[in-house]
Write an enzyme that holds these catalytic residues in place. Structure first.
Site, PDB file in Angstrom:
ATOM      1  CG  ASN A 173      -1.359   8.658   3.390  1.00 45.05           C
ATOM      2  OD1 ASN A 173      -1.927   7.738   2.817  1.00 45.05           O
ATOM      3  ND2 ASN A 173      -0.593   9.538   2.772  1.00 45.05           N
ATOM      4  CG  HIS A 213      -1.471   5.433  -0.075  1.00 40.64           C
ATOM      5  ND1 HIS A 213      -2.176   5.870   1.017  1.00 40.64           N
ATOM      6  CD2 HIS A 213      -2.302   4.560  -0.705  1.00 40.64           C
ATOM      7  CE1 HIS A 213      -3.368   5.304   1.053  1.00 40.64           C
ATOM      8  NE2 HIS A 213      -3.464   4.485   0.021  1.00 40.64           N
ATOM      9  NE  ARG A 243      -3.988   1.957   2.319  1.00 40.35           N
ATOM     10  CZ  ARG A 243      -4.305   2.700   3.375  1.00 40.35           C
ATOM     11  NH1 ARG A 243      -3.677   2.527   4.532  1.00 40.35           N
ATOM     12  NH2 ARG A 243      -5.255   3.612   3.284  1.00 40.35           N
ATOM     13  CG  HIS A 261      -8.262  -3.617  -1.286  1.00 39.12           C
ATOM     14  ND1 HIS A 261      -9.272  -2.699  -1.377  1.00 39.12           N
ATOM     15  CD2 HIS A 261      -7.133  -2.892  -1.054  1.00 39.12           C
ATOM     16  CE1 HIS A 261      -8.781  -1.478  -1.220  1.00 39.12           C
ATOM     17  NE2 HIS A 261      -7.483  -1.554  -1.031  1.00 39.12           N
TER      18      HIS A 261
HETATM   19  C1  HEM Z   1      -9.218   1.482  -5.922  1.00 37.58           C
HETATM   20  C2  HEM Z   1      -9.151   2.415  -4.990  1.00 37.58           C
HETATM   21  C3  HEM Z   1      -8.706   2.128  -3.584  1.00 37.58           C
HETATM   22  C4  HEM Z   1      -9.328   2.538  -2.455  1.00 37.58           C
HETATM   23  C5  HEM Z   1     -10.594   3.384  -2.364  1.00 37.58           C
HETATM   24  C6  HEM Z   1      -8.576   2.000  -1.345  1.00 37.58           C
HETATM   25  C7  HEM Z   1      -8.889   2.223  -0.010  1.00 37.58           C
HETATM   26  C8  HEM Z   1      -8.316   1.551   1.047  1.00 37.58           C
HETATM   27  C9  HEM Z   1      -8.728   1.672   2.413  1.00 37.58           C
HETATM   28  C10 HEM Z   1      -9.826   2.595   2.932  1.00 37.58           C
HETATM   29  C11 HEM Z   1      -7.971   0.816   3.151  1.00 37.58           C
HETATM   30  C12 HEM Z   1      -8.053   0.591   4.657  1.00 37.58           C
HETATM   31  C13 HEM Z   1      -7.217   1.636   5.365  1.00 37.58           C
HETATM   32  C14 HEM Z   1      -7.438   1.675   6.874  1.00 37.58           C
HETATM   33  O1  HEM Z   1      -8.545   1.436   7.329  1.00 37.58           O
HETATM   34  O2  HEM Z   1      -6.467   1.951   7.604  1.00 37.58           O
HETATM   35  C15 HEM Z   1      -7.060   0.152   2.242  1.00 37.58           C
HETATM   36  C16 HEM Z   1      -6.138  -0.777   2.616  1.00 37.58           C
HETATM   37  C17 HEM Z   1      -5.236  -1.345   1.737  1.00 37.58           C
HETATM   38  N1  HEM Z   1      -5.045  -0.997   0.418  1.00 37.58           N
HETATM   39 FE1  HEM Z   1      -6.299   0.102  -0.707  1.00 37.58          FE
HETATM   40  N2  HEM Z   1      -7.518   1.277  -1.819  1.00 37.58           N
HETATM   41  C18 HEM Z   1      -7.553   1.328  -3.177  1.00 37.58           C
HETATM   42  C19 HEM Z   1      -6.630   0.769  -4.045  1.00 37.58           C
HETATM   43  C20 HEM Z   1      -5.482   0.109  -3.634  1.00 37.58           C
HETATM   44  C21 HEM Z   1      -4.377  -0.238  -4.491  1.00 37.58           C
HETATM   45  C22 HEM Z   1      -4.272   0.148  -5.964  1.00 37.58           C
HETATM   46  C23 HEM Z   1      -3.479  -0.908  -3.723  1.00 37.58           C
HETATM   47  C24 HEM Z   1      -2.133  -1.460  -4.099  1.00 37.58           C
HETATM   48  C25 HEM Z   1      -1.788  -1.816  -5.323  1.00 37.58           C
HETATM   49  C26 HEM Z   1      -4.046  -1.003  -2.397  1.00 37.58           C
HETATM   50  C27 HEM Z   1      -3.482  -1.678  -1.344  1.00 37.58           C
HETATM   51  C28 HEM Z   1      -4.045  -1.760  -0.091  1.00 37.58           C
HETATM   52  C29 HEM Z   1      -3.582  -2.685   0.931  1.00 37.58           C
HETATM   53  C30 HEM Z   1      -2.544  -3.767   0.730  1.00 37.58           C
HETATM   54  C31 HEM Z   1      -4.316  -2.412   2.085  1.00 37.58           C
HETATM   55  C32 HEM Z   1      -4.150  -3.049   3.478  1.00 37.58           C
HETATM   56  C33 HEM Z   1      -3.023  -2.316   4.191  1.00 37.58           C
HETATM   57  C34 HEM Z   1      -2.674  -2.840   5.575  1.00 37.58           C
HETATM   58  O3  HEM Z   1      -3.224  -3.835   6.049  1.00 37.58           O
HETATM   59  O4  HEM Z   1      -1.811  -2.190   6.212  1.00 37.58           O
HETATM   60  N3  HEM Z   1      -5.234  -0.344  -2.368  1.00 37.58           N
HETATM   61  N4  HEM Z   1      -7.290   0.634   0.977  1.00 37.58           N
END
Ligand code: HEM
Ligand SMILES: *[C@@H]1O[C@H](CO)[C@@H](O)[C@H](O)[C@H]1NC(C)=O
Length: 323
Positions: free
Chosen positions: A97, A69, A65, A196
């Protein structure tokens, strides 16, 4: 001698090509960029990522992630790693973030190991790109050769982070636009969302969905409600896996969840809610190798977003601050 119209034309054409090739700076990224300047780079990064993920599987998700970002805010330039200073407000406290992005300490550990092996040579931006790939591989996903040669930003932008990183409340059209603003296709967007398949989200990001939306499996909603109270005053930081099936394995189960209305975030389920991306979600849910191929291509496309190369930017000594 006066310039003839045709020599003027040739001159302008050459000048134009020069401008275009300089502007297209990612032409300078290459998979062997550090092969002579830091031959042990890849093994050095991998061993730190491996121990961090052994220690906590979720760290693989967090590192993946971080790269996303970084790339969505003025290109893949390590800007996300900069702490706030008196001259700029960094990205760490931007809305998407703050209290959410993690893995900064692991990046520091990687940077320390890399600086020991090859002082002053490898950028923090490239460390993020390699760590993202290693995380995916360690958690069972596909591998690829990472293009390298990015340099590090000397500034960061909290406002660009707030604007460019898509929100979990986004509609399908907003998601498509957010990625197309970065030069990424709708296919890239759907494939990258497969990230995800690993990691966790806080209750505050999915509360409205599990209590108020109708395109959600009822028993899944109930399961998630058990640890995410409806009142916005409690439990907001309680975590749930983004993939209910295999939260620590990089596979295509995320898409299978969407087909079954078990997407955790509103934005996740938008990819399978009767719109233009339904068919691709269906394809990825039944064809893991097609997902892997498209995910790899999309990660390479994302890694190509506006890198600093040549003499632009710098190679930071410490990823948290400029030299
Ligand atoms: C398509 C639009 C996207 C949205 C709206 C989105 C939104 C989010 C949100 C809200 C979270 C949870 C954050 C939290 O509650 O702390 C999350 C987690 C995550 N996102 Fe996305 N995301 C998107 C695309 C992506 C992309 C493109 C990637 C990587 C290529 C990605 C990788 C991740 C990962 C791996 C997590 C888990 C992180 C952890 O457990 O520390 N996301 N995302
Ligand atoms: C659900 O919707 C109602 C009516 O709009 C609203 O009052 C309530 O706060 C929402 N609940 C959640 C958890 O979002």
């Amino acid at each position: 001698m006066e310039a003839s119209p045709s020599s003027t034309f040739i001159f302008l054409s050459v000048a134009y090509l020069l401008v275009v090739s300089i502007g297209n700076s990612n032409a300078q990224l290459s998979t062997n960029f550090y092969s002579s300047s830091c031959p042990n780079l890849l093994s050095t990064v991998k061993s730190v990522v491996q121990s961090a993920v052994n220690n906590e599987a979720r760290m693989g998700a967090s590192l993946l992630r971080l790269f996303f970002h970084d790339c969505f805010v003025n290109g893949c330039d390590g800007s996300v790693l900069l702490d706030d200073t008196s001259s700029f407000t960094g990205e760490k406290n931007a809305f998407p973030n703050a209290g959410s992005l993690r893995g900064f300490d692991v990046v520091d550990q990687i940077k320390t190991a890399v600086e020991k092996a090859c002082p002053g040579v490898v950028s923090c931006a490239d460390i993020l790109a390699i760590s993202a790939r290693d995380s995916v591989v360690i958690l069972g996903g596909p591998t690829w050769n990472v293009k390298l040669g990015r340099r590090d930003a000397t500034t960061a932008s909290q406002s660009a982070a707030n604007t460019n990183i898509p929100a979990p409340t986004a509609s399908l059209s907003a998601l498509i636009k957010s990625f197309s603003d970065q030069g990424l296709s709708t296919t890239d967007m759907v494939a990258l969302s497969g990230a995800h398949t690993i990691g966790q989200a806080r209750c505050t990001t999915f509360r409205t969905r599990i209590y108020n939306e109708s395109n959600i499996d009822a028993s899944f909603a109930k399961t998630r409600q058990a640890n995410c109270p409806s009142a916005s005053t409690s439990g907001s930081n309680n975590l749930a896996p983004l993939d209910i099936q295999t939260p620590n394995t990089f596979d295509n189960k995320y898409y299978n969840n969407l087909v079954n209305q078990k997407g955790l975030l509103h934005s996740d389920q938008q990819l399978f809610s009767g719109g233009s991306t339904n068919a691709l979600v269906q394809t990825y849910s039944s064809n893991p190798s097609r997902f892997n191929t498209d995910f790899v291509a999309a990660m390479i496309n994302m890694g190509d977003i506006k890198p600093l190369t040549g003499s632009n930017g710098q190679i930071r000594k410490n990823c948290r601050k400029t030299n």
